[in-house]
Design an enzyme around this catalytic site. Structure first.
Site, PDB file in Angstrom:
ATOM      1  CG  ASP A  15      -2.040  -1.092   1.149  1.00 56.70           C
ATOM      2  OD1 ASP A  15      -2.224  -1.618   0.147  1.00 56.70           O
ATOM      3  OD2 ASP A  15      -2.842  -1.081   2.198  1.00 56.70           O
ATOM      4  CG  ASP A 246      -6.206   5.598   6.957  1.00 56.00           C
ATOM      5  OD1 ASP A 246      -7.073   5.389   6.153  1.00 56.00           O
ATOM      6  OD2 ASP A 246      -5.082   5.230   6.990  1.00 56.00           O
ATOM      7  CB  THR A 248      -6.709   2.282   4.979  1.00 55.22           C
ATOM      8  OG1 THR A 248      -6.554   3.549   4.209  1.00 55.22           O
ATOM      9  CG2 THR A 248      -6.075   1.262   4.213  1.00 55.22           C
ATOM     10  CG  ASP A 252      -9.523  -5.730   3.786  1.00 51.82           C
ATOM     11  OD1 ASP A 252     -10.191  -5.882   3.052  1.00 51.82           O
ATOM     12  OD2 ASP A 252      -8.290  -4.961   3.463  1.00 51.82           O
TER      13      ASP A 252
END
Length: 301
Positions: A15, A246, A248, A252
């Site tokens: 990433d 964040d 991100t 997941d």
């Protein structure tokens, strides 16, 4: 007796993250922060997230024989993931280009690299991993034909969790194996296609998705929480209120936590409630894998 609580089959990316005041419009250039490189990819993220929570986890993925590949392998091993299924070579390691704005929202462009070389043959060769896993989780950052082979390779009594991201129409064979199919609003609309009508409530998306064959469905709704749907009915799961830094990797970690808790025998609603706490803890820190909480941190939240 299963050797693994969770087998993750999916992508492993480096990433490349840049903070921006706002994401650029078409044809526009904006200045950002210094570039930061994190280990990522939906498959690798889910494996690390589950292992950090305490799940016995294995990863089936492919990385390049390069510095990014070594970064990813190191991060998996440090988290306690069994990397016996991680294949090396065939193409450069996949890369995700990520911009993050001050609200914590992100935009991502992925170059699949070695992820695109994870083949159905690789899945068949890893048959022993499937027979050793209670739950198998996968995504769509690897070829769709490989995901189809994953659905075909499930051991009797094991469970498939699929987050169809990035979304695309799915064959009935894959949908029928999902228990659950985990989608956000965008992913639900892509899979439903013309069946998704403007203004519909998420409960109706869940009903339409169930009609396509999955044994259960989870629809994530960001700050509004999520809902779970199965033959037993539909229920809402509230979100956990935190200050997002964040986002991100939040999806997941949610998927990994839910898959693990299902493997422990929890109900879909209870597993989703726990996963909401894991996702909330994740967004309070920057980065993907480095932000995933331990079980103790989730309990403290």
């Amino acid at each position: 007796m299963y050797d693994y609580d969770l087998l993750v089959v999916g992508s492993a990316n480096a990433d490349l993250v840049i903070g921006v005041e706002r994401r650029p419009d078409a044809g526009e250039t904006v200045l950002g922060s210094d570039l930061v490189v994190h280990p990522g990819g939906k498959g690798a993220n889910q494996a690390v997230a589950a292992a950090r929570l305490g799940a016995r986890t294995a990863l089936l993925a492919r990385v390049g024989d390069d510095a990014h590949g070594r970064l990813l392998l190191d991060s998996q091993r440090e988290a306690g993931v069994d990397t016996v299924g991680v294949l090396v070579g065939g193409a450069p390691t996949g890369v995700a280009l990520i911009t993050v704005d001050p609200s914590g929202d992100n935009s991502i462009v992925v170059s699949p690299g070695a992820n695109g070389r994870l083949t159905p043959g690789d899945v068949r060769t890893a048959g022993s991993l499937f027979h050793a896993a209670k739950v198998v989780s996968t995504q769509l950052e690897i070829p769709l034909e490989t995901v189809v082979e994953v659905a075909r390779s499930l051991a009797p009594g094991s469970r498939l969790v699929l987050n169809p991201s990035p979304p695309q129409p799915l064959p009935g064979e894959v949908l029928a194996a999902c228990d659950p199919l985990i989608v956000n609003e965008h992913e639900a609309k892509v899979i439903l296609g013309e069946a998704a009508r403007a203004g519909e409530e998420p409960e109706e998306w869940a009903r339409l998705l169930l009609a396509k064959g999955p044994r259960s469905v989870v629809v994530t709704l960001g700050g509004e929480g999520s809902l779970v749907a199965s033959a037993d009915g539909i229920s809402r799961i509230p979100s956990v209120k935190v200050r997002a830094v964040d986002t991100t990797g939040a999806g997941d970690s949610f998927t990994a936590a839910l898959a693990w808790r299902l493997g422990l025998g929890e109900s879909l609603a209870d597993a989703a409630a726990y996963a909401a706490r894991v996702g909330a803890a994740t967004v309070t820190r920057e980065g993907a894998q480095v932000s995933f909480p331990t079980a103790e941190e989730v309990a403290a939240l």
